[in-house]
Design a protein around this motif. Structure first.
Motif, short mmCIF file in Angstrom:
data_model
loop_
_atom_site.label_atom_id
_atom_site.label_comp_id
_atom_site.label_asym_id
_atom_site.label_seq_id
_atom_site.Cartn_x
_atom_site.Cartn_y
_atom_site.Cartn_z
N ASP A 87 0.82 -1.21 0.00
CA ASP A 87 0.00 0.00 0.00
C ASP A 87 0.85 1.26 0.00
O ASP A 87 0.41 2.32 -0.48
CB ASP A 87 -0.92 0.02 1.22
N THR A 88 2.05 1.19 0.56
CA THR A 88 2.90 2.38 0.66
C THR A 88 3.87 2.52 -0.50
O THR A 88 4.45 3.60 -0.70
CB THR A 88 3.71 2.37 1.96
N ARG A 92 -1.37 5.17 -3.41
CA ARG A 92 -2.01 4.77 -2.15
C ARG A 92 -2.99 3.64 -2.39
O ARG A 92 -3.95 3.77 -3.15
CB ARG A 92 -2.72 5.97 -1.53
N LEU A 126 6.75 7.24 6.24
CA LEU A 126 5.69 6.45 5.63
C LEU A 126 4.76 5.81 6.65
O LEU A 126 3.72 5.28 6.29
CB LEU A 126 6.29 5.35 4.74
N LYS A 128 2.70 6.94 8.80
CA LYS A 128 1.36 7.49 8.96
C LYS A 128 0.37 6.93 7.94
O LYS A 128 -0.84 7.07 8.11
CB LYS A 128 1.40 9.01 8.84
N LYS A 129 0.88 6.27 6.92
CA LYS A 129 0.02 5.68 5.89
C LYS A 129 -0.33 4.22 6.17
O LYS A 129 -1.13 3.63 5.45
CB LYS A 129 0.71 5.75 4.53
#
Length: 325
Positions: A87-88, A92, A126, A128-129
């Motif tokens: 996902d990162t 996104r 990264l 926070k994602k």
């Protein structure tokens, strides 16, 4: 295998030998108990490989469904780690969210740990994602601190000389807006790692915990209780010795056991070793402990009492103490 999947696997995934006790250089005597414990990191690696390689999530979930129920949660840890990384890396994505809402739902506690493993592979900007925005009660959002626990476990398991031998402290990060709790959640993961680093040998685990500064030992004991209960690898005599060795921190050992029992109960499969550990550490049966965990959840937490996760942990310890009276 798609080329991108192969590259991700080569860059991120350790081999099955690398996660074994011999591969890590842990001084663990070969035994059936050690072999069963070694199956845990191998299940994580297997789940990661599927999650990183598979083109579609349905294939990954179909493979995970074939894993023995005792190890399936660990395989989901690895798959969640892979989905979070995917996902990162690039646009996104929402693969981790879909996994947690789908087949991973019964393993939500271990899914958070898997996200922590992803944190160990990715730069902090990264992070926070990584955690899907799942605020519904059934996803236990307060338990997202288990991501930090997973990160601490990864550091201690794969760089034992630094995080266990040198007892280094990690730089704080404002997880869930609270950098002050970071070190405690990290140490809970280190405590879990100690159970594996010493192959479930209770005397060695106790010595390892006691080698740390006194102020860190309560959280380390909590991690030990969680690992011993969820993963097993002990003898009946070892359980009794561990409970005695925890001494004034026995409530923390028991609290970790309660969270492990809740996770096993939530997933719908409680192996005999988990039931035995729960009873040894709390004096209660697994179903009763799972209800206790539900009844002490921190939705009633007073403002300013710290993260809901820590309030929940404290509530568990207080309730266990009240039951023992």
């Amino acid at each position: 295998m798609p080329v991108l999947g192969a590259l991700r696997r080569l860059a991120m995934a350790p081999s099955l030998h690398e996660v074994s006790f011999a591969g890590r250089g842990f001084a663990v005597e070969p035994s059936e108990r050690a072999r069963r414990l070694e199956a845990v990191p191998r299940a994580v690696v297997t789940g990661f490989e599927w999650g990183i390689e598979d083109k579609d999530l349905a294939t990954t979930e179909a493979r995970l469904a074939l894993v023995d129920p005792e190890q399936r949660g660990f395989a989901y840890e690895g798959a969640t780690m892979a989905c979070a990384i995917r996902d990162t890396m690039g646009p996104r994505g929402h693969r981790a969210r879909d996994l947690l809402r789908g087949g991973g739902r019964p393993h939500i506690f271990l899914n958070y740990i898997g996200i922590g493993f992803a944190m160990a592979k990715l730069p902090r900007p990264l992070w926070k994602k990584l955690v899907p925005d799942l605020t519904e009660p059934e996803f236990y959002p307060a338990m997202s601190w288990l991501c930090v626990d997973g990160y601490g476990f990864d550091r201690a398991y794969f760089d034992t000389a630094t995080w266990v031998g040198e007892q280094r402290r990690d730089a704080p990060y404002a997880w869930d807006g609270d950098p002050g709790y970071w070190a405690r959640a990290f140490d809970q993961g280190v405590g879990r790692a100690l159970w594996f680093v010493h192959g479930g040998h209770t005397a060695h685990v106790t010595a390892a915990v006691r080698a740390f500064a006194e102020g860190r030992q309560a959280d380390l004991w909590s991690g030990v209780g969680l690992a011993a209960t969820f993963a097993g690898g002990f003898t009946p005599a070892g359980l009794a010795a561990l409970a005695a060795d925890a001494g004034e921190h026995r409530g923390h050992l028991a609290q970790g056991s309660v969270f492990a029992a809740k996770a096993r109960h939530h997933a719908g499969f409680v192996p005999e070793h988990s039931a035995a550990a729960v009873h040894a550490f709390t004096g209660l049966e697994t179903a009763a402990v799972a209800r206790l965990a539900d009844d002490t959840a921190a939705d009633r937490a007073e403002i300013g009492a710290g993260p809901a996760y820590e309030v929940w942990r404290r509530n568990v310890r207080e309730q266990l103490a009240a039951v023992a009276v």
